[in-house]
Scaffold this motif. Structure first.
Motif, short mmCIF file in Angstrom:
data_model
loop_
_atom_site.label_atom_id
_atom_site.label_comp_id
_atom_site.label_asym_id
_atom_site.label_seq_id
_atom_site.Cartn_x
_atom_site.Cartn_y
_atom_site.Cartn_z
N LEU A 63 0.87 -1.17 0.00
CA LEU A 63 0.00 0.00 0.00
C LEU A 63 0.90 1.22 0.00
O LEU A 63 1.83 1.31 0.80
N ASP A 64 0.64 2.14 -0.91
CA ASP A 64 1.50 3.31 -1.03
C ASP A 64 0.65 4.57 -1.15
O ASP A 64 -0.15 4.70 -2.08
N ALA A 65 0.79 5.47 -0.20
CA ALA A 65 0.12 6.78 -0.24
C ALA A 65 1.16 7.84 -0.57
O ALA A 65 2.22 7.89 0.05
N ASP A 66 0.85 8.66 -1.55
CA ASP A 66 1.83 9.64 -2.02
C ASP A 66 1.13 10.96 -2.30
O ASP A 66 0.07 11.00 -2.90
N SER A 67 1.76 12.05 -1.88
CA SER A 67 1.21 13.37 -2.12
C SER A 67 2.28 14.27 -2.72
O SER A 67 3.45 14.17 -2.38
N ASP A 68 1.84 15.15 -3.60
CA ASP A 68 2.76 16.12 -4.19
C ASP A 68 2.88 17.38 -3.33
O ASP A 68 3.80 18.16 -3.51
N ALA A 69 1.96 17.58 -2.42
CA ALA A 69 1.97 18.80 -1.61
C ALA A 69 2.85 18.61 -0.37
O ALA A 69 2.80 17.58 0.28
N TRP A 70 3.64 19.60 -0.02
CA TRP A 70 4.54 19.49 1.13
C TRP A 70 3.78 19.49 2.45
O TRP A 70 4.24 18.94 3.43
N TRP A 71 2.59 20.04 2.46
CA TRP A 71 1.84 20.15 3.72
C TRP A 71 0.91 18.96 3.96
O TRP A 71 0.26 18.88 4.98
N SER A 72 0.81 18.05 3.01
CA SER A 72 -0.08 16.90 3.15
C SER A 72 0.76 15.67 3.44
O SER A 72 1.68 15.34 2.70
N TYR A 73 0.42 14.95 4.52
CA TYR A 73 1.23 13.83 4.94
C TYR A 73 0.38 12.83 5.72
O TYR A 73 -0.37 13.21 6.60
N ILE A 74 0.50 11.56 5.38
CA ILE A 74 -0.16 10.49 6.13
C ILE A 74 0.92 9.52 6.58
O ILE A 74 1.63 8.95 5.75
N LEU A 75 1.06 9.36 7.88
CA LEU A 75 1.99 8.37 8.45
C LEU A 75 1.14 7.16 8.83
O LEU A 75 0.24 7.26 9.64
N TYR A 76 1.44 6.05 8.21
CA TYR A 76 0.62 4.86 8.42
C TYR A 76 1.50 3.62 8.44
O TYR A 76 2.64 3.64 8.02
N SER A 77 0.92 2.55 8.95
CA SER A 77 1.57 1.23 8.85
C SER A 77 0.59 0.31 8.13
O SER A 77 -0.62 0.47 8.22
N TYR A 78 1.15 -0.64 7.41
CA TYR A 78 0.32 -1.54 6.61
C TYR A 78 0.81 -2.96 6.79
O TYR A 78 2.01 -3.23 6.72
N THR A 79 -0.13 -3.87 7.04
CA THR A 79 0.18 -5.29 7.18
C THR A 79 -0.56 -6.06 6.09
O THR A 79 -1.80 -6.04 6.05
N PRO A 80 0.17 -6.71 5.17
CA PRO A 80 -0.50 -7.49 4.12
C PRO A 80 -1.27 -8.67 4.69
O PRO A 80 -0.94 -9.18 5.76
N ASN A 81 -2.27 -9.10 3.99
CA ASN A 81 -3.06 -10.26 4.38
C ASN A 81 -3.25 -11.15 3.16
O ASN A 81 -3.46 -10.67 2.06
N THR A 82 -3.17 -12.45 3.36
CA THR A 82 -3.44 -13.42 2.30
C THR A 82 -4.81 -14.04 2.57
O THR A 82 -5.08 -14.51 3.67
N ASP A 83 -5.66 -14.02 1.55
CA ASP A 83 -7.02 -14.54 1.68
C ASP A 83 -7.25 -15.56 0.57
O ASP A 83 -6.80 -15.37 -0.56
N THR A 84 -7.93 -16.66 0.90
CA THR A 84 -8.24 -17.70 -0.07
C THR A 84 -9.74 -17.94 -0.08
O THR A 84 -10.35 -18.11 0.98
N VAL A 85 -10.34 -17.92 -1.29
CA VAL A 85 -11.77 -18.19 -1.43
C VAL A 85 -11.98 -19.13 -2.60
O VAL A 85 -11.25 -19.10 -3.58
N ASP A 86 -12.98 -19.99 -2.48
CA ASP A 86 -13.42 -20.86 -3.58
C ASP A 86 -14.72 -20.27 -4.11
O ASP A 86 -15.70 -20.15 -3.36
N LEU A 87 -14.72 -19.92 -5.40
CA LEU A 87 -15.89 -19.30 -6.00
C LEU A 87 -16.40 -20.09 -7.19
O LEU A 87 -15.64 -20.42 -8.09
N ASP A 88 -17.69 -20.41 -7.17
CA ASP A 88 -18.35 -20.98 -8.33
C ASP A 88 -18.54 -19.88 -9.37
O ASP A 88 -18.44 -18.70 -9.03
N PRO A 89 -18.84 -20.21 -10.61
CA PRO A 89 -19.10 -19.17 -11.60
C PRO A 89 -20.22 -18.23 -11.15
O PRO A 89 -21.22 -18.67 -10.60
N LEU A 90 -20.00 -16.94 -11.33
CA LEU A 90 -20.92 -15.86 -10.97
C LEU A 90 -21.12 -15.68 -9.47
O LEU A 90 -22.02 -14.96 -9.04
N GLU A 91 -20.30 -16.29 -8.66
CA GLU A 91 -20.37 -16.14 -7.20
C GLU A 91 -19.38 -15.06 -6.76
O GLU A 91 -18.34 -14.86 -7.37
#
Length: 189
Positions: free
Chosen positions: A33-61
């Motif tokens: 996840l990447d947050a980027d701003s061109d303005a010097w006064w705009s800033y978000i300090l965050y942490s991000y933890t990836p998650n792996t998800d597995t799903v079984d889907l039938d057609p159109l589900e």
């Protein structure tokens, strides 16, 4: 015997046209996840933890999947561009996908108010021989606290990939069976 051959041919043709639709397993991870701003006064300090998800889907589900978890520690400013990279490990052969949007937040000491607004266009994922799925990133808005929030998406399996050689073979065998049954009937008269 003729009736059995005709019924068998009909069943083979029916299977050829309907296919053997079954569930497809999707395994995906929101790798970055990447947050980027061109303005010097705009800033978000965050942490991000990836998650792996597995799903079984039938057609159109459809199913909701969790791509990762974000915690905003400090935010000052209006709006920043945000991208998320999504990696599929199954089905195989899918390139990394990227979702884009905007993130606006105001936070101090992990408590704040904000909005994560993803682009409206779903990501189209092609897999196998003609299989496709749609991935729509879910917007987040409201008050967020020390626990942060999950970044989620809705995954819809459009259709199963068609195994072309098997389909053509089934169709051919069915047509040969019907032609053979018709030919025997024609020569008996």
């Amino acid at each position: 015997m003729k009736k059995a051959l005709a019924v068998l041919s009909f069943l083979v043709l029916l299977f050829a046209f309907t296919g053997g639709a079954s569930a497809t397993t999707f395994t995906l991870t929101g790798t970055g996840l990447d947050a980027d701003s061109d303005a010097w006064w705009s800033y978000i300090l965050y942490s991000y933890t990836p998650n792996t998800d597995t799903v079984d889907l039938d057609p159109l589900e459809s199913a909701q999947v969790t791509l990762g978890h974000a915690v905003v520690n400090w935010a000052l400013g209006y709006e920043e561009d945000v991208t998320i990279t999504i990696n599929f490990t199954s089905p195989t052969g899918i390139d990394d996908q990227t979702g884009t949007g905007s993130w606006s937040a105001g936070a101090i000491f992990n408590i704040g108010l904000g909005e994560l607004d993803w682009d409206e266009t779903p990501i189209i994922i092609d897999y196998g021989l003609g299989g496709h799925a749609l991935l729509s990133l879910n917007d987040q808005a409201g008050l967020f606290g020390c626990d942060g929030f999950d970044i989620t998406a809705t995954l819809t399996n459009g259709c199963e990939p068609v195994p072309e050689p098997a389909t053509i073979m089934l169709l051919g065998v069915g047509l040969l069976g019907i032609a053979g049954a018709g030919r025997k009937k024609l020569f008996k008269k």
